[in-house]
Design a protein around this motif. Structure first.
Motif, PDB file in Angstrom:
ATOM      1  N   PHE A 391      69.241 -53.443   5.248  1.00  0.00           N
ATOM      2  CA  PHE A 391      68.714 -53.622   6.610  1.00  0.00           C
ATOM      3  C   PHE A 391      67.399 -52.871   6.798  1.00  0.00           C
ATOM      4  O   PHE A 391      66.417 -53.420   7.321  1.00  0.00           O
ATOM      5  N   ILE A 392      67.358 -51.604   6.387  1.00  0.00           N
ATOM      6  CA  ILE A 392      66.153 -50.795   6.598  1.00  0.00           C
ATOM      7  C   ILE A 392      64.994 -51.306   5.734  1.00  0.00           C
ATOM      8  O   ILE A 392      63.824 -51.230   6.130  1.00  0.00           O
ATOM      9  N   THR A 393      65.314 -51.848   4.549  1.00  0.00           N
ATOM     10  CA  THR A 393      64.267 -52.455   3.713  1.00  0.00           C
ATOM     11  C   THR A 393      63.633 -53.633   4.436  1.00  0.00           C
ATOM     12  O   THR A 393      62.404 -53.770   4.492  1.00  0.00           O
ATOM     13  N   ILE A 394      64.484 -54.474   5.009  1.00  0.00           N
ATOM     14  CA  ILE A 394      63.997 -55.679   5.704  1.00  0.00           C
ATOM     15  C   ILE A 394      63.153 -55.309   6.909  1.00  0.00           C
ATOM     16  O   ILE A 394      62.026 -55.776   7.073  1.00  0.00           O
ATOM     17  N   ILE A 395      63.682 -54.443   7.756  1.00  0.00           N
ATOM     18  CA  ILE A 395      62.987 -54.136   9.006  1.00  0.00           C
ATOM     19  C   ILE A 395      61.692 -53.368   8.762  1.00  0.00           C
ATOM     20  O   ILE A 395      60.654 -53.645   9.368  1.00  0.00           O
ATOM     21  N   MET A 396      61.698 -52.421   7.803  1.00  0.00           N
ATOM     22  CA  MET A 396      60.505 -51.612   7.557  1.00  0.00           C
ATOM     23  C   MET A 396      59.412 -52.400   6.838  1.00  0.00           C
ATOM     24  O   MET A 396      58.224 -52.177   7.074  1.00  0.00           O
ATOM     25  N   MET A 397      59.809 -53.317   5.986  1.00  0.00           N
ATOM     26  CA  MET A 397      58.801 -54.107   5.284  1.00  0.00           C
ATOM     27  C   MET A 397      57.996 -54.944   6.272  1.00  0.00           C
ATOM     28  O   MET A 397      56.789 -55.144   6.097  1.00  0.00           O
ATOM     29  N   VAL A 398      58.666 -55.407   7.314  1.00  0.00           N
ATOM     30  CA  VAL A 398      57.986 -56.244   8.302  1.00  0.00           C
ATOM     31  C   VAL A 398      57.200 -55.404   9.298  1.00  0.00           C
ATOM     32  O   VAL A 398      56.000 -55.611   9.497  1.00  0.00           O
ATOM     33  N   VAL A 399      57.860 -54.420   9.934  1.00  0.00           N
ATOM     34  CA  VAL A 399      57.184 -53.678  10.999  1.00  0.00           C
ATOM     35  C   VAL A 399      56.133 -52.706  10.461  1.00  0.00           C
ATOM     36  O   VAL A 399      55.164 -52.391  11.159  1.00  0.00           O
ATOM     37  N   ALA A 400      56.319 -52.210   9.236  1.00  0.00           N
ATOM     38  CA  ALA A 400      55.296 -51.340   8.639  1.00  0.00           C
ATOM     39  C   ALA A 400      54.216 -52.159   7.942  1.00  0.00           C
ATOM     40  O   ALA A 400      53.236 -51.607   7.453  1.00  0.00           O
ATOM     41  N   TYR A 401      54.435 -53.472   7.883  1.00  0.00           N
ATOM     42  CA  TYR A 401      53.463 -54.398   7.298  1.00  0.00           C
ATOM     43  C   TYR A 401      53.137 -54.013   5.863  1.00  0.00           C
ATOM     44  O   TYR A 401      51.989 -54.004   5.427  1.00  0.00           O
ATOM     45  N   SER A 402      54.190 -53.684   5.111  1.00  0.00           N
ATOM     46  CA  SER A 402      53.970 -53.203   3.748  1.00  0.00           C
ATOM     47  C   SER A 402      55.210 -53.428   2.897  1.00  0.00           C
ATOM     48  O   SER A 402      56.290 -52.934   3.233  1.00  0.00           O
ATOM     49  N   ILE A 403      55.046 -54.156   1.800  1.00  0.00           N
ATOM     50  CA  ILE A 403      56.157 -54.364   0.875  1.00  0.00           C
ATOM     51  C   ILE A 403      56.585 -53.035   0.269  1.00  0.00           C
ATOM     52  O   ILE A 403      57.778 -52.724   0.171  1.00  0.00           O
ATOM     53  N   SER A 404      55.617 -52.222  -0.127  1.00  0.00           N
ATOM     54  CA  SER A 404      55.932 -50.961  -0.791  1.00  0.00           C
ATOM     55  C   SER A 404      56.652 -49.989   0.141  1.00  0.00           C
ATOM     56  O   SER A 404      57.610 -49.320  -0.261  1.00  0.00           O
ATOM     57  N   GLU A 405      56.244 -49.921   1.406  1.00  0.00           N
ATOM     58  CA  GLU A 405      56.900 -48.997   2.333  1.00  0.00           C
ATOM     59  C   GLU A 405      58.328 -49.443   2.624  1.00  0.00           C
ATOM     60  O   GLU A 405      59.227 -48.621   2.818  1.00  0.00           O
ATOM     61  N   GLY A 406      58.565 -50.741   2.660  1.00  0.00           N
ATOM     62  CA  GLY A 406      59.930 -51.221   2.835  1.00  0.00           C
ATOM     63  C   GLY A 406      60.827 -50.761   1.703  1.00  0.00           C
ATOM     64  O   GLY A 406      61.957 -50.312   1.928  1.00  0.00           O
ATOM     65  N   LEU A 407      60.310 -50.835   0.474  1.00  0.00           N
ATOM     66  CA  LEU A 407      61.081 -50.349  -0.675  1.00  0.00           C
ATOM     67  C   LEU A 407      61.284 -48.842  -0.625  1.00  0.00           C
ATOM     68  O   LEU A 407      62.334 -48.336  -1.033  1.00  0.00           O
ATOM     69  N   VAL A 408      60.288 -48.123  -0.146  1.00  0.00           N
ATOM     70  CA  VAL A 408      60.413 -46.663  -0.033  1.00  0.00           C
ATOM     71  C   VAL A 408      61.631 -46.306   0.812  1.00  0.00           C
ATOM     72  O   VAL A 408      62.495 -45.524   0.398  1.00  0.00           O
ATOM     73  N   PHE A 409      61.720 -46.860   2.006  1.00  0.00           N
ATOM     74  CA  PHE A 409      62.829 -46.524   2.906  1.00  0.00           C
ATOM     75  C   PHE A 409      64.157 -47.064   2.386  1.00  0.00           C
ATOM     76  O   PHE A 409      65.202 -46.428   2.544  1.00  0.00           O
ATOM     77  N   GLY A 410      64.121 -48.232   1.756  1.00  0.00           N
ATOM     78  CA  GLY A 410      65.348 -48.797   1.222  1.00  0.00           C
ATOM     79  C   GLY A 410      65.924 -47.978   0.089  1.00  0.00           C
ATOM     80  O   GLY A 410      67.131 -47.683   0.068  1.00  0.00           O
ATOM     81  N   VAL A 411      65.075 -47.577  -0.839  1.00  0.00           N
ATOM     82  CA  VAL A 411      65.538 -46.802  -2.000  1.00  0.00           C
ATOM     83  C   VAL A 411      66.031 -45.419  -1.580  1.00  0.00           C
ATOM     84  O   VAL A 411      67.094 -44.962  -2.021  1.00  0.00           O
TER      85      VAL A 411
END
Length: 445
Positions: A391-411
């Motif tokens: 969930f956090i990977t999905i939401i952060m990748m979109v709202v942070a406008y960054s594929i890498s930041e989404g992975l950061v929070f997900g991992v």
């Protein structure tokens, strides 16, 4: 056809040359905006915008050809969005480095990536990412690419108070983007071959009709450019103002090392995220979540970055818009080869290519988002140690406008939740190391 079958294994991959060509054209159409946007961003540094057009097209063609023949995957490459903005507005305009020094950082990044790819380190990182995050990345990239399409057409805008809001649906570009999306989805429902490409062309044709009838008013100052090509053929601008222009005088400074690391980090996880997301949709990942022939794909990305720096452009990376070609049925490197050829032709037919507006490609991007969100059904949300990181990977990748930041929070959340809930044995040591590095990156930012 014998060569195509032997080189790309079309029958083995359940595809045909016709499908692959249509997919390659679709991928190119959804990526062609980079030919305009990349020179616009990088020229803020003082680089020659005309030379940048040539460098952008050549870097995209070279990188995509490498992907086609190194890996036989339908992924396309070009100078990456976000990375070009970091190059121009942070490294050059904020830190005060020359664009020549910034190009040197990109060159060194590319060389490091070649070494990491050859040593299988990037592959090990890819394989360490849990299946749940790989599925989440596919979903997130679908939403991300749809969001990009909506922004490009003005369907979604920055309204100043809530960061994002609905654009003016009465404006012609927004209305055409929405109408084109419905048309495209109907074509998909009816199983029309090349539905995404037809959606782009039909939406563009509607725009031209609107311009002829006066409904669409050309106003360059307001960003409403003519939809009619200003010509047909144009000679490519010279590359000489930016070709092989490096400055090695600052390479031993701490600041320069930081710049190289930033390029490395963003490019590494943007590329991995894109490969994960598009591969998930295409069904390339095996039962263990690994991507066969990933070494060739990663090497293509690394070589493209290095060559792009020599040509005179910022980091070249795998494009999320590759998902549009995959959604169109592209399954082999022939899709990539077609896209690469079109980038080369674009150098000579740039008046036609650059006339296609963003609102015409938006329907394809939104529809691709629909296709990719299907992977959400593979995520086990009943197990919160799996569901929350997804969930956090999905939401952060979109709202942070960054594929890498989404992975950061997900991992990070995946490792923390597994460890704190007494399930540390489920963790791969590599993913733990990555989580620690991600955490350091966050607090040091």
């Amino acid at each position: 056809m014998g060569f195509l079958e032997k080189q790309f294994k079309l029958k083995e991959n359940g595809t045909t040359a016709k499908i692959e060509v249509s997919a390659g054209i679709t991928t190119f159409m959804t990526m062609a905006y980079i030919l305009i946007v990349n020179p616009s961003i990088l020229s803020a540094t003082g680089m020659d915008p005309n030379a940048l057009l040539t460098a952008t097209a050549l870097a995209a063609a070279l990188g995509t050809f490498c992907m086609a023949f190194f890996s036989n995957y339908p992924f396309a490459l070009a100078p990456g969005m976000g990375l070009n903005a970091y190059f121009a507005f942070t490294v050059v305009l904020q830190y005060g480095y020359s664009w020549q020094t910034a190009l040197t950082a990109v060159l060194i990044e590319g060389i490091i990536f070649i070494l990491l790819s050859a040593a299988n380190i990037r592959e090990a990182i890819f394989n360490s990412i849990p299946k749940t995050l790989k599925n989440a990345t596919g979903v997130a990239i679908g939403l991300y690419i749809a969001f990009i399409g909506m922004q490009n057409a003005g369907v979604i805008v920055d309204n100043g108070s809530t960061l994002v809001g609905l654009g003016d649906v009465k404006s012609v570009p927004v209305a055409l983007a929405l109408i084109g999306t419905i048309i495209t989805v109907v074509l998909v429902i009816k199983k029309i071959k090349g539905a995404l490409l037809w959606g782009i062309l039909i939406t563009y044709a509607l725009g031209i009709i609107c311009q002829f009838t006066g409904i669409y008013v050309v106003d360059p100052e307001a960003g409403a450019y003519s939809l009619l090509p200003g010509g047909v053929v144009a000679m490519p601008p010279s590359l000489s103002p930016i070709f092989f222009k490096f400055d090695f005088s600052n390479i031993f400074s701490l600041e320069f090392v930081t710049v190289v690391f930033s390029f490395l980090f963003v490019d590494l996880f943007d590329t991995l995220g894109t490969l994960i997301g598009v591969s998930t949709k295409a069904g390339y990942l095996d039962k263990d979540g690994k991507l066969p022939r990933i070494k060739g794909a990663l090497m293509a990305d690394a070589v493209a970055t290095t060559a792009g720096a020599i040509l005179g452009t910022s980091t070249t990376t795998t494009f999320v818009e590759s998902a549009s070609g995959v959604a169109e049925g592209g399954r082999t490197g022939l899709t990539s080869a077609v896209t690469a050829v079109l980038f080369l032709l674009a150098l000579f037919f740039s008046p036609i290519i650059t006339a296609i507006p963003s609102f015409a490609t938006t329907p394809a991007l939104i529809t691709v988002g629909l296709f990719m969100i299907e992977a959400v059904t593979k995520i086990d949300f009943s197990d919160y140690t799996e569901g929350f990181p997804a969930f956090i990977t999905i939401i952060m990748m979109v709202v942070a406008y960054s594929i890498s930041e989404g992975l950061v929070f997900g991992v990070i959340s995946y490792v923390l939740l597994k460890a704190l809930s007494g399930r540390a044995k489920e963790l791969n040591p590599v993913i733990v190391v990555i989580a620690i590095l991600f955490f350091i990156k966050l607090i040091a930012a």
